[in-house]
Design an enzyme around this catalytic site. Structure first.
Site, short mmCIF file in Angstrom:
data_model
loop_
_atom_site.label_atom_id
_atom_site.label_comp_id
_atom_site.label_asym_id
_atom_site.label_seq_id
_atom_site.Cartn_x
_atom_site.Cartn_y
_atom_site.Cartn_z
N HIS A 95 -51.75 65.33 -1.90
CA HIS A 95 -52.82 66.26 -1.87
C HIS A 95 -53.91 65.91 -0.85
O HIS A 95 -54.79 66.72 -0.43
CB HIS A 95 -53.92 66.34 -3.19
N ASP A 103 -54.01 66.51 -13.55
CA ASP A 103 -52.97 67.19 -13.97
C ASP A 103 -52.52 66.98 -15.43
O ASP A 103 -52.20 67.87 -16.18
CB ASP A 103 -51.76 66.60 -13.07
N GLU A 126 -48.43 62.36 -15.60
CA GLU A 126 -49.22 63.36 -15.61
C GLU A 126 -48.87 64.91 -15.84
O GLU A 126 -49.30 65.77 -15.72
CB GLU A 126 -49.95 63.49 -14.14
C1 3PY Z 1 -54.33 63.85 -10.91
O1 3PY Z 1 -55.30 63.40 -11.53
O2 3PY Z 1 -53.51 64.66 -11.42
C2 3PY Z 1 -54.00 63.05 -9.55
O3 3PY Z 1 -53.01 63.22 -9.25
C3 3PY Z 1 -55.06 62.31 -9.12
O4 3PY Z 1 -54.83 62.28 -7.74
MG MG Z 2 -51.69 64.88 -9.98
#
Ligand code: 3PY
Ligand code: MG
Length: 234
Positions: free
Chosen positions: A36, A159, A133
């Site tokens: 990101h 996520d 995530e």
């Molecule tokens: C998330 O919180 O999904 C991340 O990948 C943080 O960088």
């Molecule tokens: Mg993430």
């Protein structure tokens, strides 16, 4: 604060001076974010060179991809953070891409000269952190944690909250042994590996540390510059 707690900074930008200053500010590690953040290969290589000899630098690669993992490690990263790892099979792939044979399947490029870390032994160890995530990863978290060569579960709370259909704060504040973040910390502890998470602000990082995470990302480079600027003006 648990004694084993380590605190890191998250680098999204490409500036070598800012990254080197942050890396030398007392954090225990930094992550260079290629998923990101704004870092292509050449920016990653410059930031790794600018921070060499200091705290460990881990690269969050764009995706689970042996080639991307190999390039980050060849450029001098001491570990990788692999996003969106859903299953034990994917955790195994991440772990094998991080290690040379016989432990893994990483390709060795010692002939690359100044680009490879000079003197790096072919079996030197690297950190393999897999991000938890997704709902699939949460369902399979014990099996992912027990995967050989996985050193750390690393939660992406943004996520994960999205995947579970809850607000970020609901995820962070959920209580009880079945709460997602508790399950992840417990799985890491049972497997004897690290439990990491992205805080992104000092307050969220403190919440995560209180939940038992031992490796927390406190803030991004952007936030650190903002906080520093505000403090200077005050
Ligand atoms: C998330 O919180 O999904 C991340 O990948 C943080 O960088
Ligand atoms: Mg993430």
């Amino acid at each position: 604060m648990p004694t084993a707690l380590t605190r890191g900074a998250w680098i999204l930008g490409t500036d070598t001076g800012i990254t080197a200053a942050i890396a030398a500010s007392g954090f225990d590690w930094i992550v260079l974010d290629q998923q990101h953040g704004r870092l292509g290969d050449s920016e990653m290589i410059s930031l790794l060179a600018a921070t060499e000899g200091g705290v460990p630098r881990w690269v969050r690669v764009r995706s689970l991809d042996d080639g991307l993992i190999g390039r980050a490690l060849d450029a001098g990263a001491q570990g990788v953070v692999v996003p969106m790892v859903d299953s034990r099979a994917q955790a195994e792939q991440a772990s094998r891409a991080t290690r040379y044979p016989p432990r893994g399947a990483r390709s060795w490029g010692p002939f690359a000269g100044g680009y490879s870390s000079p003197g790096e032994a072919p079996h030197s160890d690297m950190v393999c952190a897999v991000m938890i995530e997704t709902a699939a990863a949460l369902a399979d978290v014990d099996s992912i944690a027990a995967t050989a060569g996985v050193d750390m579960l690393f939660v992406g709370p943004f996520d994960l909250a999205l995947a579970l259909g809850v607000e970020l704060d609901t995820l962070l504040l959920a209580d009880g042994p079945d709460a997602p973040l508790h399950r992840i910390v417990d799985a890491a502890k049972r497997a004897g590996i690290k439990a990491g998470a992205f805080g992104g602000t000092p307050a969220r990082a403190a919440t995560l540390a209180a939940l038992g995470f031992d490796t927390v990302a406190v803030a991004s480079d952007t936030l650190l510059v903002q906080l520093g600027a505000t403090a200077a003006l005050a």
